[in-house]
Design a protein around this motif. Structure first.
Motif, mmCIF file in Angstrom:
data_model
loop_
_atom_site.group_PDB
_atom_site.id
_atom_site.type_symbol
_atom_site.label_atom_id
_atom_site.label_comp_id
_atom_site.label_asym_id
_atom_site.label_seq_id
_atom_site.Cartn_x
_atom_site.Cartn_y
_atom_site.Cartn_z
ATOM 1 N N ARG A 121 13.793 -22.529 -11.766
ATOM 2 C CA ARG A 121 13.407 -22.166 -11.178
ATOM 3 C C ARG A 121 12.280 -22.818 -10.931
ATOM 4 N NH1 ARG A 121 12.290 -17.037 -8.334
ATOM 5 N NH2 ARG A 121 13.526 -16.630 -10.077
ATOM 6 N N PHE A 122 11.801 -23.881 -12.192
ATOM 7 C CA PHE A 122 10.992 -25.255 -12.590
ATOM 8 C C PHE A 122 11.292 -26.172 -11.733
ATOM 9 C CE2 PHE A 122 11.219 -21.793 -16.081
ATOM 10 C CZ PHE A 122 9.932 -21.075 -15.948
ATOM 11 N N PHE A 123 12.750 -26.226 -10.908
ATOM 12 C CA PHE A 123 12.863 -27.415 -10.303
ATOM 13 C C PHE A 123 13.077 -26.897 -8.690
ATOM 14 C CE2 PHE A 123 13.997 -27.640 -14.321
ATOM 15 C CZ PHE A 123 13.833 -28.967 -14.883
ATOM 16 N N ALA A 124 12.197 -27.535 -8.033
ATOM 17 C CA ALA A 124 12.304 -27.264 -5.989
ATOM 18 C C ALA A 124 12.776 -27.105 -6.119
ATOM 19 C CB ALA A 124 10.615 -27.810 -5.810
ATOM 20 N N PRO A 125 13.949 -28.444 -6.413
ATOM 21 C CA PRO A 125 15.065 -28.707 -4.999
ATOM 22 C C PRO A 125 16.652 -27.694 -5.176
ATOM 23 C CG PRO A 125 14.364 -30.813 -6.134
ATOM 24 C CD PRO A 125 13.541 -29.666 -7.107
ATOM 25 N N LEU A 126 16.449 -26.864 -6.743
ATOM 26 C CA LEU A 126 17.530 -26.344 -7.306
ATOM 27 C C LEU A 126 17.314 -24.988 -7.422
ATOM 28 C CD1 LEU A 126 18.168 -28.282 -10.321
ATOM 29 C CD2 LEU A 126 19.498 -28.223 -8.279
ATOM 30 N N ARG A 127 15.915 -24.523 -7.087
ATOM 31 C CA ARG A 127 15.003 -23.486 -6.814
ATOM 32 C C ARG A 127 15.974 -21.790 -5.982
ATOM 33 N NH1 ARG A 127 9.632 -23.470 -6.115
ATOM 34 N NH2 ARG A 127 9.344 -24.873 -8.210
ATOM 35 N N ALA A 128 16.473 -22.389 -4.359
ATOM 36 C CA ALA A 128 17.096 -21.749 -3.612
ATOM 37 C C ALA A 128 18.070 -21.321 -3.819
ATOM 38 C CB ALA A 128 16.331 -22.181 -2.164
ATOM 39 N N PHE A 129 19.203 -22.827 -4.538
ATOM 40 C CA PHE A 129 20.131 -22.700 -4.163
ATOM 41 C C PHE A 129 21.046 -22.081 -5.153
ATOM 42 C CE2 PHE A 129 18.846 -26.137 -1.654
ATOM 43 C CZ PHE A 129 18.960 -25.276 -0.479
ATOM 44 N N ILE A 130 20.985 -21.980 -6.657
ATOM 45 C CA ILE A 130 21.041 -21.820 -8.193
ATOM 46 C C ILE A 130 21.794 -20.422 -7.685
ATOM 47 C CG2 ILE A 130 21.077 -21.203 -10.295
ATOM 48 C CD1 ILE A 130 21.422 -23.859 -9.736
ATOM 49 N N PRO A 131 20.668 -19.290 -7.099
ATOM 50 C CA PRO A 131 21.194 -18.162 -7.125
ATOM 51 C C PRO A 131 22.378 -17.627 -6.315
ATOM 52 C CG PRO A 131 18.540 -17.993 -6.887
ATOM 53 C CD PRO A 131 19.025 -19.727 -6.754
ATOM 54 N N VAL A 132 22.528 -18.850 -4.975
ATOM 55 C CA VAL A 132 23.571 -18.309 -3.987
ATOM 56 C C VAL A 132 25.082 -19.500 -4.982
ATOM 57 C CG1 VAL A 132 25.034 -19.409 -2.371
ATOM 58 C CG2 VAL A 132 22.406 -18.817 -2.104
ATOM 59 N N VAL A 133 24.401 -20.192 -5.915
ATOM 60 C CA VAL A 133 25.981 -20.133 -6.666
ATOM 61 C C VAL A 133 26.675 -19.255 -8.100
ATOM 62 C CG1 VAL A 133 26.430 -21.752 -8.877
ATOM 63 C CG2 VAL A 133 24.986 -23.103 -6.325
ATOM 64 N N ALA A 134 25.316 -18.852 -8.742
ATOM 65 C CA ALA A 134 25.459 -17.407 -9.491
ATOM 66 C C ALA A 134 25.973 -16.373 -8.501
ATOM 67 C CB ALA A 134 23.806 -17.136 -9.668
ATOM 68 N N GLY A 135 25.836 -16.201 -7.541
ATOM 69 C CA GLY A 135 26.668 -15.069 -5.865
ATOM 70 C C GLY A 135 28.435 -15.640 -6.304
ATOM 71 N N LEU A 136 28.217 -16.746 -5.956
ATOM 72 C CA LEU A 136 29.185 -17.262 -5.412
ATOM 73 C C LEU A 136 30.245 -16.932 -6.643
ATOM 74 C CD1 LEU A 136 28.683 -20.224 -2.997
ATOM 75 C CD2 LEU A 136 30.037 -18.023 -2.326
ATOM 76 N N SER A 137 29.626 -17.519 -8.151
ATOM 77 C CA SER A 137 30.316 -17.980 -9.262
ATOM 78 C C SER A 137 30.947 -16.191 -9.841
ATOM 79 C CB SER A 137 30.145 -18.505 -9.977
ATOM 80 O OG SER A 137 28.874 -17.945 -10.252
ATOM 81 N N GLY A 138 29.897 -15.322 -9.067
ATOM 82 C CA GLY A 138 30.475 -13.502 -9.329
ATOM 83 C C GLY A 138 29.996 -12.708 -10.918
ATOM 84 N N MET A 139 28.892 -13.693 -10.728
ATOM 85 C CA MET A 139 27.901 -13.975 -11.787
ATOM 86 C C MET A 139 27.327 -12.785 -11.778
ATOM 87 S SD MET A 139 23.977 -15.157 -12.756
ATOM 88 C CE MET A 139 23.738 -15.451 -14.372
ATOM 89 N N ARG A 140 27.784 -11.422 -13.277
ATOM 90 C CA ARG A 140 26.968 -10.197 -13.292
ATOM 91 C C ARG A 140 25.831 -9.567 -12.976
ATOM 92 N NH1 ARG A 140 28.773 -8.362 -19.378
ATOM 93 N NH2 ARG A 140 28.449 -10.350 -19.381
ATOM 94 N N HIS A 141 25.511 -9.182 -12.053
ATOM 95 C CA HIS A 141 24.125 -8.732 -11.969
ATOM 96 C C HIS A 141 23.149 -8.258 -12.890
ATOM 97 C CE1 HIS A 141 20.581 -6.529 -9.840
ATOM 98 N NE2 HIS A 141 20.964 -7.141 -8.971
ATOM 99 N N GLY A 142 23.224 -8.194 -13.840
ATOM 100 C CA GLY A 142 22.566 -7.732 -15.053
ATOM 101 C C GLY A 142 22.042 -8.456 -15.976
ATOM 102 N N ARG A 143 23.008 -9.864 -15.861
ATOM 103 C CA ARG A 143 22.663 -11.128 -16.499
ATOM 104 C C ARG A 143 22.283 -12.318 -15.866
ATOM 105 N NH1 ARG A 143 25.090 -14.408 -20.596
ATOM 106 N NH2 ARG A 143 25.706 -16.344 -19.791
ATOM 107 N N PHE A 144 22.271 -11.779 -14.352
ATOM 108 C CA PHE A 144 21.338 -12.732 -13.120
ATOM 109 C C PHE A 144 20.054 -12.660 -13.626
ATOM 110 C CE2 PHE A 144 19.246 -13.200 -9.517
ATOM 111 C CZ PHE A 144 19.708 -14.574 -8.439
ATOM 112 N N GLN A 145 19.840 -11.456 -13.468
ATOM 113 C CA GLN A 145 18.115 -10.919 -13.222
ATOM 114 C C GLN A 145 17.519 -10.984 -14.874
ATOM 115 O OE1 GLN A 145 16.546 -9.865 -10.868
ATOM 116 N NE2 GLN A 145 17.924 -9.330 -9.669
ATOM 117 N N LEU A 146 18.519 -10.917 -16.257
ATOM 118 C CA LEU A 146 17.601 -11.263 -17.221
ATOM 119 C C LEU A 146 17.582 -12.513 -17.211
ATOM 120 C CD1 LEU A 146 17.944 -10.317 -20.686
ATOM 121 C CD2 LEU A 146 20.132 -11.584 -20.405
ATOM 122 N N ALA A 147 18.187 -13.496 -16.244
ATOM 123 C CA ALA A 147 16.917 -14.642 -16.157
ATOM 124 C C ALA A 147 15.713 -15.157 -14.852
ATOM 125 C CB ALA A 147 18.156 -15.774 -15.613
#
Length: 209
Positions: A121-147
């Motif tokens: 969140r605090f690094f502009a180049p990564l901010r828009a892409f890490i959530p996509v990687v989280a989705g592709l990796s199958g990260m659980r929704h509750g865990r994603f929202q916790l961060a």
């Protein structure tokens, strides 16, 4: 290029203060979307709006709240889209020689993904892409929202009025009356996390257990 945009933006937002919150929401939301965030100078414009907040020419809370909610929802949108449709696209288009690397990346993200989502969140180049990687990796929704949600609520005041945010947080826990405020803030975060969970469940066609 940004200098040509920031001046007119500041003049407009100062003259239309009732729109400050929705505009902050829209800027933070679009900047958090994959690809779109590369062409929208949302952080620069929000930082410029923070100058008006510090000089008391713009109300603080509508802008801070709008930016925080927009950032959280923007990242949630990228995450949900990637989780729902991303794996199928990867299976179709990823070269077979990259499958092992992709599998290792998924395993690594499942282990360290919560911190990756929070800190990106605090690094502009990564901010828009890490959530996509989280989705592709199958990260659980509750865990994603916790961060995702706490980092968005922290990012907004630190970007818009960093000195005031740090001073307020430092003084809050030195006063007895500050603890109820902190408790209410925690309840607010929990409520938004529940709402985001319901939204994602609806987009996926029902909750996954």
């Amino acid at each position: 290029m940004q200098e040509k945009i920031i001046g007119p933006f500041l003049a407009w937002i100062a003259a239309h203060q009732d729109w400050a919150g929705p505009v902050a929401f829209l800027l933070a939301f679009t900047e958090s979307l994959p690809l779109v965030g590369l062409v929208i100078p949302g952080s620069a414009l929000l930082f410029a709006a923070g100058v008006l907040i510090v000089s008391e020419a713009l109300p603080a809370w509508p802008v801070v709240l709008g930016a925080g909610l927009g950032a959280a929802l923007g990242d949630s949108t990228g995450y949900v889209i990637a989780r729902r449709w991303g794996p199928a696209m990867v299976r179709r288009h990823l070269p077979r020689g990259q499958w092992r690397l992709y599998a290792r990346a998924r395993l690594g993200f499942r282990r360290w993904g919560l911190w990756a989502v929070f800190l990106s969140r605090f690094f502009a180049p990564l901010r828009a892409f890490i959530p996509v990687v989280a989705g592709l990796s199958g990260m659980r929704h509750g865990r994603f929202q916790l961060a995702n949600i706490p980092s968005a609520l922290l990012w907004a005041p630190l970007l818009l009025m960093p000195g005031q945010a740090i001073g307020w947080a430092t003084g809050l826990f030195r006063r007895e009356e500050g603890w109820p405020i902190a408790a209410l803030a925690g309840l607010g975060v929990a409520g938004m996390a529940a709402a985001a969970w319901a939204l994602a469940a609806a987009l996926r066609g029902g909750p996954r257990r």
